[in-house]
Design a protein around this motif. Structure first.
Motif, PDB file in Angstrom:
ATOM      1  N   THR A 250       3.482 -12.703  13.568  1.00  0.00           N
ATOM      2  CA  THR A 250       3.965 -13.798  14.258  1.00  0.00           C
ATOM      3  C   THR A 250       3.479 -15.165  13.366  1.00  0.00           C
ATOM      4  OG1 THR A 250       3.915 -15.042  16.348  1.00  0.00           O
ATOM      5  CG2 THR A 250       1.849 -14.261  15.462  1.00  0.00           C
ATOM      6  N   GLY A 251       4.231 -16.183  13.710  1.00  0.00           N
ATOM      7  CA  GLY A 251       3.795 -17.439  13.077  1.00  0.00           C
ATOM      8  C   GLY A 251       5.134 -18.374  13.273  1.00  0.00           C
ATOM      9  N   GLU A 252       4.620 -19.805  13.012  1.00  0.00           N
ATOM     10  CA  GLU A 252       5.787 -20.791  13.304  1.00  0.00           C
ATOM     11  C   GLU A 252       6.966 -20.461  12.384  1.00  0.00           C
ATOM     12  OE1 GLU A 252       2.624 -21.275  13.075  1.00  0.00           O
ATOM     13  OE2 GLU A 252       2.039 -21.732  14.938  1.00  0.00           O
ATOM     14  N   SER A 253       6.689 -20.158  11.239  1.00  0.00           N
ATOM     15  CA  SER A 253       7.648 -20.193  10.362  1.00  0.00           C
ATOM     16  C   SER A 253       8.884 -18.952  10.690  1.00  0.00           C
ATOM     17  CB  SER A 253       7.156 -19.825   8.802  1.00  0.00           C
ATOM     18  OG  SER A 253       6.465 -18.442   8.757  1.00  0.00           O
ATOM     19  N   LEU A 254       8.572 -17.828  11.562  1.00  0.00           N
ATOM     20  CA  LEU A 254       9.604 -17.176  11.899  1.00  0.00           C
ATOM     21  C   LEU A 254      10.894 -17.567  12.727  1.00  0.00           C
ATOM     22  CD1 LEU A 254       7.635 -14.020  12.984  1.00  0.00           C
ATOM     23  CD2 LEU A 254       8.884 -13.967  11.081  1.00  0.00           C
ATOM     24  N   THR A 255      10.807 -18.791  12.971  1.00  0.00           N
ATOM     25  CA  THR A 255      12.079 -19.291  13.455  1.00  0.00           C
ATOM     26  C   THR A 255      13.146 -19.619  12.430  1.00  0.00           C
ATOM     27  OG1 THR A 255      11.097 -21.627  13.004  1.00  0.00           O
ATOM     28  CG2 THR A 255      10.612 -20.950  15.119  1.00  0.00           C
ATOM     29  N   GLY A 256      12.798 -19.295  11.193  1.00  0.00           N
ATOM     30  CA  GLY A 256      13.930 -19.350  10.267  1.00  0.00           C
ATOM     31  C   GLY A 256      13.987 -18.102   9.709  1.00  0.00           C
ATOM     32  N   PHE A 257      13.494 -16.972  10.260  1.00  0.00           N
ATOM     33  CA  PHE A 257      13.685 -15.574   9.950  1.00  0.00           C
ATOM     34  C   PHE A 257      14.718 -14.995  10.449  1.00  0.00           C
ATOM     35  CE2 PHE A 257      12.741 -10.979   9.526  1.00  0.00           C
ATOM     36  CZ  PHE A 257      12.446 -10.748   8.411  1.00  0.00           C
ATOM     37  N   VAL A 258      15.900 -14.252   9.783  1.00  0.00           N
ATOM     38  CA  VAL A 258      16.953 -13.767   9.958  1.00  0.00           C
ATOM     39  C   VAL A 258      17.232 -12.347   9.780  1.00  0.00           C
ATOM     40  CG1 VAL A 258      19.591 -13.904  10.322  1.00  0.00           C
ATOM     41  CG2 VAL A 258      18.362 -16.198   9.728  1.00  0.00           C
ATOM     42  N   ASN A 259      16.815 -11.598  10.696  1.00  0.00           N
ATOM     43  CA  ASN A 259      16.820  -9.993  10.390  1.00  0.00           C
ATOM     44  C   ASN A 259      18.147  -9.560  10.564  1.00  0.00           C
ATOM     45  OD1 ASN A 259      16.115  -7.468  10.258  1.00  0.00           O
ATOM     46  ND2 ASN A 259      15.577  -7.289  12.497  1.00  0.00           N
ATOM     47  N   GLY A 260      18.608  -8.833   9.406  1.00  0.00           N
ATOM     48  CA  GLY A 260      19.874  -8.280   9.116  1.00  0.00           C
ATOM     49  C   GLY A 260      20.050  -6.891   9.886  1.00  0.00           C
TER      50      GLY A 260
ATOM     51  N   ILE B 149       7.867 -10.314  14.459  1.00  0.00           N
ATOM     52  CA  ILE B 149       8.639  -9.202  13.714  1.00  0.00           C
ATOM     53  C   ILE B 149       7.728  -7.803  13.753  1.00  0.00           C
ATOM     54  CG2 ILE B 149      10.112 -10.798  12.478  1.00  0.00           C
ATOM     55  CD1 ILE B 149       8.316  -9.854  10.106  1.00  0.00           C
ATOM     56  N   ASP B 150       8.235  -6.685  13.796  1.00  0.00           N
ATOM     57  CA  ASP B 150       7.244  -5.360  13.578  1.00  0.00           C
ATOM     58  C   ASP B 150       7.586  -4.878  12.342  1.00  0.00           C
ATOM     59  OD1 ASP B 150       6.711  -5.558  16.201  1.00  0.00           O
ATOM     60  OD2 ASP B 150       8.166  -4.553  17.213  1.00  0.00           O
ATOM     61  N   ILE B 151       6.634  -4.474  11.668  1.00  0.00           N
ATOM     62  CA  ILE B 151       6.980  -3.567  10.420  1.00  0.00           C
ATOM     63  C   ILE B 151       6.090  -2.330  10.592  1.00  0.00           C
ATOM     64  CG2 ILE B 151       6.493  -3.801   7.883  1.00  0.00           C
ATOM     65  CD1 ILE B 151       6.400  -6.555   7.976  1.00  0.00           C
ATOM     66  N   ASP B 152       6.645  -1.276  10.579  1.00  0.00           N
ATOM     67  CA  ASP B 152       5.984   0.260  10.586  1.00  0.00           C
ATOM     68  C   ASP B 152       5.699   0.793   9.221  1.00  0.00           C
ATOM     69  OD1 ASP B 152       6.582  -0.138  13.319  1.00  0.00           O
ATOM     70  OD2 ASP B 152       8.083   1.261  13.560  1.00  0.00           O
ATOM     71  N   ILE B 153       4.596   0.960   8.879  1.00  0.00           N
ATOM     72  CA  ILE B 153       3.714   1.231   7.544  1.00  0.00           C
ATOM     73  C   ILE B 153       3.377   2.787   7.698  1.00  0.00           C
ATOM     74  CG2 ILE B 153       2.079   0.743   5.805  1.00  0.00           C
ATOM     75  CD1 ILE B 153       2.404  -2.121   6.722  1.00  0.00           C
ATOM     76  N   ALA B 154       3.683   3.447   6.826  1.00  0.00           N
ATOM     77  CA  ALA B 154       3.093   4.797   6.678  1.00  0.00           C
ATOM     78  C   ALA B 154       1.593   4.719   5.894  1.00  0.00           C
ATOM     79  CB  ALA B 154       4.083   5.630   5.728  1.00  0.00           C
ATOM     80  N   VAL B 155       0.664   5.221   6.501  1.00  0.00           N
ATOM     81  CA  VAL B 155      -0.659   5.095   6.196  1.00  0.00           C
ATOM     82  C   VAL B 155      -1.323   6.259   5.842  1.00  0.00           C
ATOM     83  CG1 VAL B 155      -1.243   3.028   7.487  1.00  0.00           C
ATOM     84  CG2 VAL B 155      -1.561   5.223   8.499  1.00  0.00           C
ATOM     85  N   HIS B 156      -1.889   6.466   4.794  1.00  0.00           N
ATOM     86  CA  HIS B 156      -2.666   7.674   4.035  1.00  0.00           C
ATOM     87  C   HIS B 156      -3.986   7.285   3.716  1.00  0.00           C
ATOM     88  CE1 HIS B 156       1.171  10.132   4.749  1.00  0.00           C
ATOM     89  NE2 HIS B 156       1.914   8.977   3.926  1.00  0.00           N
ATOM     90  N   GLY B 157      -4.659   6.715   4.555  1.00  0.00           N
ATOM     91  CA  GLY B 157      -6.039   6.177   4.069  1.00  0.00           C
ATOM     92  C   GLY B 157      -6.017   5.145   3.139  1.00  0.00           C
ATOM     93  N   ASP B 158      -6.986   5.437   1.948  1.00  0.00           N
ATOM     94  CA  ASP B 158      -6.969   4.470   0.943  1.00  0.00           C
ATOM     95  C   ASP B 158      -6.189   4.698  -0.162  1.00  0.00           C
ATOM     96  OD1 ASP B 158      -8.787   2.778   2.453  1.00  0.00           O
ATOM     97  OD2 ASP B 158     -10.591   4.069   1.536  1.00  0.00           O
ATOM     98  N   LEU B 159      -4.955   5.486  -0.148  1.00  0.00           N
ATOM     99  CA  LEU B 159      -4.196   5.862  -1.171  1.00  0.00           C
ATOM    100  C   LEU B 159      -3.245   4.649  -1.301  1.00  0.00           C
ATOM    101  CD1 LEU B 159      -3.709   9.623  -0.300  1.00  0.00           C
ATOM    102  CD2 LEU B 159      -5.173   8.644  -1.907  1.00  0.00           C
ATOM    103  N   GLY B 160      -3.574   3.644  -1.834  1.00  0.00           N
ATOM    104  CA  GLY B 160      -2.840   2.466  -2.053  1.00  0.00           C
ATOM    105  C   GLY B 160      -3.316   1.438  -1.242  1.00  0.00           C
ATOM    106  N   PRO B 161      -3.268   0.309  -1.884  1.00  0.00           N
ATOM    107  CA  PRO B 161      -3.608  -1.062  -1.147  1.00  0.00           C
ATOM    108  C   PRO B 161      -2.735  -1.384   0.075  1.00  0.00           C
ATOM    109  CG  PRO B 161      -2.271  -1.418  -3.198  1.00  0.00           C
ATOM    110  CD  PRO B 161      -2.671  -0.110  -3.237  1.00  0.00           C
ATOM    111  N   GLY B 162      -1.507  -0.891   0.114  1.00  0.00           N
ATOM    112  CA  GLY B 162      -0.527  -1.164   1.229  1.00  0.00           C
ATOM    113  C   GLY B 162      -1.244  -0.392   2.535  1.00  0.00           C
ATOM    114  N   SER B 163      -1.467   0.914   2.148  1.00  0.00           N
ATOM    115  CA  SER B 163      -1.822   1.755   3.307  1.00  0.00           C
ATOM    116  C   SER B 163      -3.179   1.309   3.867  1.00  0.00           C
ATOM    117  CB  SER B 163      -1.976   3.273   2.600  1.00  0.00           C
ATOM    118  OG  SER B 163      -2.449   4.019   3.558  1.00  0.00           O
ATOM    119  N   ALA B 164      -4.148   0.973   2.648  1.00  0.00           N
ATOM    120  CA  ALA B 164      -5.480   0.554   3.319  1.00  0.00           C
ATOM    121  C   ALA B 164      -5.481  -0.646   4.081  1.00  0.00           C
ATOM    122  CB  ALA B 164      -6.287   0.395   1.924  1.00  0.00           C
ATOM    123  N   TRP B 165      -4.678  -1.584   3.601  1.00  0.00           N
ATOM    124  CA  TRP B 165      -4.450  -2.753   4.448  1.00  0.00           C
ATOM    125  C   TRP B 165      -3.927  -2.526   5.789  1.00  0.00           C
ATOM    126  CZ3 TRP B 165      -0.529  -5.225   6.736  1.00  0.00           C
ATOM    127  CH2 TRP B 165      -0.742  -6.779   7.427  1.00  0.00           C
ATOM    128  N   ALA B 166      -3.017  -1.868   5.926  1.00  0.00           N
ATOM    129  CA  ALA B 166      -2.260  -1.550   7.275  1.00  0.00           C
ATOM    130  C   ALA B 166      -3.583  -0.658   8.175  1.00  0.00           C
ATOM    131  CB  ALA B 166      -1.097  -0.674   7.202  1.00  0.00           C
TER     132      ALA B 166
END
Length: 299
Positions: A50-60, A119-136
């Motif tokens: 979430t955030g104020e800037s999302l007023t300008g976000f246009v999901n296709g 906005i929702d972002i669904d992320i595949a997580v596999h522990g620490d196998l990659g910084p994106g997974s670790a962050w999520a």
């Protein structure tokens, strides 16, 4: 994504006048924060931003891709790369010192709502196998990120284009493709036969895709149980007759193998096979950017 290049010499610039209108940038950087996280399956987590800037976000919609800029360990928020213009930030990002440069990952927008803007972002997580997974896996409300996403209608980043004459649809992918597959299934016209091939860790992941389409058939491939790979399963399947349209995403080499099979052995028109390498075994998105390689996309 690169700006298109004209084959004709550029026109002479006109003098600026009060009536000159500058077209808005198709994409923009959106500083956001985590509103909440939701575990959907053992290997899929929903990050609601979430955030104020999302007023300008246009999901296709459908398989809309965005870039997610994540903070490095020890940072409270990612350092926004400097740069002017729609793509200037990316060139600046590549030149940033590694101890400052935010992690860059590509994901699918699963949904968007207003009042409040989320906005929702669904992320595949596999522990620490990659910084994106670790962050999520560790994300918490208030954590700050930056999204590079669409700022106008028809901005781009949506590859699924169902032809009017398609008689049936093939969807194939691993966990990284499930959010886009789910969004596509929810948007399809009734009565269109669909064959889905989904490669996941185990049966616990099967509840993610929407149910209730009588014309949809899903083949779940459980790696943990030694199921055939995605290319093997598609290659051995009995597929419907008629004009097909195929959408394939996931690990790049598997995606390419399926595309070759569909075009060369099944005789599908290559223009009717949309394919995206969402990730590449042994290589991160940051490493591909270092090498100057873009997304493995195509239609």
């Amino acid at each position: 994504m690169r700006p298109s290049r004209s084959r004709h010499p550029p026109a002479r610039p006109k003098e600026a006048t009060l009536s000159t209108v500058t077209a808005p940038a198709r994409f923009a950087l959106f500083p956001l924060r985590v509103a909440r996280t939701t575990a959907l399956t053992p290997h899929l987590v929903r990050i609601t931003l979430t955030g104020e800037s999302l007023t300008g976000f246009v999901n296709g919609g459908l398989d809309q891709r965005i870039k997610l800029l994540l903070p490095l360990p020890g940072q409270s928020e990612p350092v926004i790369p400097p740069g002017d213009g729609e793509f200037g930030w990316y060139h600046s990002w590549r030149e940033m010192p590694l101890d400052e440069r935010p992690v860059l990952r590509t994901y699918t927008v699963r949904g968007q709502r207003h009042d409040p803007d989320e906005i929702d972002i669904d992320i595949a997580v596999h522990g620490d196998l990659g910084p994106g997974s670790a962050w999520a896996a560790k994300a918490a409300p208030g954590d700050r990120v930056v999204v590079y996403g669409p700022a106008v209608e028809q901005a781009g980043g949506v590859e699924f284009r169902l032809p009017a004459g398609a008689d049936w649809l093939l969807l194939a992918g691993d966990e990284s493709a499930l959010p886009a597959i789910a969004a596509i299934l929810e948007d399809l016209p009734e009565g269109l036969p669909v064959r889905v091939f989904a490669e996941v860790d185990g049966p616990e992941e099967e509840g993610y895709l929407p149910a209730g389409r009588p014309d949809s058939e899903t083949v779940w491939l459980h790696r943990r149980d030694g199921a055939p790979s995605l290319p093997e399963a598609v290659g051995a399947a009995a597929l419907p007759d008629g004009e097909p349209y195929a959408w394939i995403a996931g690990e790049a080499s598997a995606v390419r193998e399926i595309r070759r099979h569909l075009v060369r052995e099944r005789g599908m028109d290559r223009r009717a096979v949309c394919f995206m390498g969402y990730w590449r075994a042994g290589s991160s998105e940051d490493q591909r950017a270092e090498d100057g390689a873009g997304d493995d996309t195509g239609d």
